[in-house]
Design a protein around this motif. Structure first.
Motif, PDB file in Angstrom:
ATOM      1  N   PRO A   1       6.520   4.869   3.064  1.00  0.00           N
ATOM      2  CA  PRO A   1       7.861   4.819   2.448  1.00  0.00           C
ATOM      3  C   PRO A   1       7.849   4.054   1.127  1.00  0.00           C
ATOM      4  O   PRO A   1       6.965   3.221   0.896  1.00  0.00           O
ATOM      5  CB  PRO A   1       8.692   4.062   3.492  1.00  0.00           C
ATOM      6  N   PRO A   2       8.834   4.319   0.290  1.00  0.00           N
ATOM      7  CA  PRO A   2       8.914   3.625  -1.004  1.00  0.00           C
ATOM      8  C   PRO A   2       8.927   2.108  -0.828  1.00  0.00           C
ATOM      9  O   PRO A   2       9.509   1.599   0.136  1.00  0.00           O
ATOM     10  CB  PRO A   2      10.243   4.094  -1.597  1.00  0.00           C
ATOM     11  N   VAL A   3       8.290   1.430  -1.753  1.00  0.00           N
ATOM     12  CA  VAL A   3       8.134  -0.024  -1.654  1.00  0.00           C
ATOM     13  C   VAL A   3       9.494  -0.737  -1.645  1.00  0.00           C
ATOM     14  O   VAL A   3       9.664  -1.739  -0.947  1.00  0.00           O
ATOM     15  CB  VAL A   3       7.251  -0.512  -2.823  1.00  0.00           C
ATOM     16  N   GLU A   4      10.461  -0.191  -2.372  1.00  0.00           N
ATOM     17  CA  GLU A   4      11.776  -0.857  -2.513  1.00  0.00           C
ATOM     18  C   GLU A   4      12.447  -1.093  -1.160  1.00  0.00           C
ATOM     19  O   GLU A   4      13.171  -2.059  -0.976  1.00  0.00           O
ATOM     20  CB  GLU A   4      12.733  -0.032  -3.399  1.00  0.00           C
ATOM     21  N   GLY A   5      12.177  -0.202  -0.201  1.00  0.00           N
ATOM     22  CA  GLY A   5      12.877  -0.311   1.075  1.00  0.00           C
ATOM     23  C   GLY A   5      12.166  -1.147   2.125  1.00  0.00           C
ATOM     24  O   GLY A   5      12.605  -1.221   3.267  1.00  0.00           O
ATOM     25  N   ARG A   6      11.092  -1.801   1.750  1.00  0.00           N
ATOM     26  CA  ARG A   6      10.290  -2.513   2.759  1.00  0.00           C
ATOM     27  C   ARG A   6      10.792  -3.943   2.937  1.00  0.00           C
ATOM     28  O   ARG A   6      10.210  -4.919   2.435  1.00  0.00           O
ATOM     29  CB  ARG A   6       8.823  -2.489   2.358  1.00  0.00           C
ATOM     30  N   ALA A   7      11.863  -4.051   3.693  1.00  0.00           N
ATOM     31  CA  ALA A   7      12.603  -5.317   3.761  1.00  0.00           C
ATOM     32  C   ALA A   7      11.782  -6.463   4.355  1.00  0.00           C
ATOM     33  O   ALA A   7      11.840  -7.589   3.878  1.00  0.00           O
ATOM     34  CB  ALA A   7      13.878  -5.112   4.565  1.00  0.00           C
ATOM     35  N   ILE A   8      11.001  -6.163   5.391  1.00  0.00           N
ATOM     36  CA  ILE A   8      10.301  -7.249   6.094  1.00  0.00           C
ATOM     37  C   ILE A   8       9.245  -7.904   5.204  1.00  0.00           C
ATOM     38  O   ILE A   8       9.220  -9.126   5.045  1.00  0.00           O
ATOM     39  CB  ILE A   8       9.695  -6.728   7.421  1.00  0.00           C
TER      40      ILE A   8
ATOM     41  N   ILE B   1       0.852  -1.184   0.000  1.00  0.00           N
ATOM     42  CA  ILE B   1       0.000   0.000   0.000  1.00  0.00           C
ATOM     43  C   ILE B   1       0.894   1.243   0.000  1.00  0.00           C
ATOM     44  O   ILE B   1       1.839   1.331   0.799  1.00  0.00           O
ATOM     45  CB  ILE B   1      -0.934  -0.026   1.225  1.00  0.00           C
ATOM     46  N   GLN B   2       0.606   2.166  -0.896  1.00  0.00           N
ATOM     47  CA  GLN B   2       1.422   3.378  -1.004  1.00  0.00           C
ATOM     48  C   GLN B   2       0.860   4.514  -0.153  1.00  0.00           C
ATOM     49  O   GLN B   2       1.576   5.188   0.557  1.00  0.00           O
ATOM     50  CB  GLN B   2       1.510   3.818  -2.477  1.00  0.00           C
ATOM     51  N   THR B   3      -0.464   4.708  -0.249  1.00  0.00           N
ATOM     52  CA  THR B   3      -1.080   5.788   0.541  1.00  0.00           C
ATOM     53  C   THR B   3      -2.362   5.292   1.196  1.00  0.00           C
ATOM     54  O   THR B   3      -3.062   4.428   0.658  1.00  0.00           O
ATOM     55  CB  THR B   3      -1.435   7.014  -0.329  1.00  0.00           C
TER      56      THR B   3
END
Ligand SMILES: *Cc1c(COP(=O)(O)O)cnc(C)c1O
Length: 352
Positions: A319-326, A306-308
């Motif tokens: 936060p940007p999807v690329e950084g969502r490590a979990i 989900i972006q917003t």
């Protein structure tokens, strides 16, 4: 398993007409379907026939009073190209839970799983070979008594058809928290996959789409305070280093993907909390910079970032999807099991 299935094969397969690089979700159907009928108190006449329109009386009670339930699951291929199914027994169980709520007969494992395996044997080539693609399977049951009057139908039809599919959502979602309509309420039918639940959500979703949103997030029907779910997805929020998902107490559809994410999180030593979470809490976490991720889970969408999230005109930008490590770690682990890339320690995968 189910030995007396009558098979009538199609004489005009449309397999070669499918554009396999460009499959719209839910619009391409494979060649055959499985059908069984509940008559005189038992499931009978299991058959595989070409996928085609079915003749029916205009008076069947499903059309008028809504005794209609469904399931959704997927078949994949492992790296060697061998087909496998993900947790079909869980779908069978849930279908019977839905059936019970709408006063419909349970379906035996023999018919549900036996019918499914026989159908996939006929249409195995329809399970896509391309990475990220799968065969979406739609089992459903509806009342077929020809009778205008409100009482549980005495006869039912069970059908399974399948659709080769690519991914469901391509971009991260912009969701709106519904502040006027609700999807479910305590002691209602929210936990069951019954057709009417989705009909009731269509008008609110239409309004949300007109405002440019992809999906709605539902709040609880009593106080409109606690987050429930979204579309045909359960919800997870990452607050700090912990995942939070709403507790399912009868108003939320208990997704098999949700359950799988919960189990995998534990295996991966990711903190998860299954509890009530209010929309205010989500906002507080956001304002403190602690809302790091939000995603939906479901068979069709898998893990949909989900972006917003917008509530009463206020928009949270995640936060940007690329950084969502979990969530990416969980997504990877889940995909690896579903596509047979790693050993399945949980007994989730069934090979054809
Ligand atoms: C089907 C569905 C889900 C997701 O369930 P899965 O078993 O994970 O596919 C979530 N919410 C609703 C309302 C659904 O209909």
């Amino acid at each position: 398993m189910l030995s007396n299935i009558k098979v009538t094969r199609t004489t005009k397969s449309h397999f070669d007409q499918v554009d396999w690089d460009n499959i719209p979700f839910g619009k391409v159907f494979s060649d055959h379907m499985f059908i069984a009928d509940f008559i005189d108190g038992k499931w009978t006449y299991p058959r595989i026939v070409p996928y085609e329109p079915i003749p029916m009386s205009p008076a069947i009670s499903a059309l008028h009073y809504g005794q209609s339930i469904f399931e959704g699951l997927k078949a994949y291929r492992d790296p060697q190209g061998k087909p496998l199914l993900f947790r079909p027994e869980a779908n069978h169980k849930r279908m019977n839970k839905s059936a019970e709520r709408l006063c419909m007969p349970a379906i035996s494992k023999e018919f549900f799983l036996g019918g499914l395996l026989a159908l996939l044997k006929e249409d195995e080539k329809w399970i896509p070979k391309k990475a990220g693609y799968s065969l979406y399977i739609r089992p459903f049951m509806f009342a077929i008594d020809e009778y205008v009057g409100i009482r549980p139908s005495e006869s039912y039809r069970f059908i399974i058809f399948t659709c080769p599919v690519g991914s469901y959502y391509n971009a991260p979602l912009n969701v709106k928290v519904s502040d006027n309509y609700v999807r479910a309420f305590p002691r209602g039918t929210g936990y069951a996959k019954v057709a009417g639940n989705y009909a009731a959500g269509m008008l609110p979703l239409k309004f949300a789409r007109q405002e440019g949103f992809d999906q709605l997030v539902w709040l609880d029907g009593k106080e409109m305070k606690y987050v429930e779910e979204s579309g045909t997805m359960n919800l997870f929020f990452q607050i700090g280093d912990s995942l939070v998902t709403p507790v399912a107490e009868g108003t939320i559809l208990e997704g098999i993907t949700r359950d799988s994410v919960l189990k995998l999180s534990k295996e991966l030593n990711i903190k998860v909390e299954v509890r009530k979470i209010s929309i205010e809490e989500v906002f507080e976490a956001y304002n403190k910079g602690k809302l790091l991720d939000a995603f939906g889970t479901g068979t069709a969408a898998t893990i949909a970032p989900i972006q917003t999230i917008t509530y009463k005109g206020f928009r949270m930008e995640l936060p940007p999807v690329e950084g969502r490590a979990i969530s990416q770690k969980i997504h990877k682990a889940l995909d690896a099991i579903r596509t047979g890339e790693v050993a399945d320690e949980n007994g989730w995968v069934i090979r054809l």
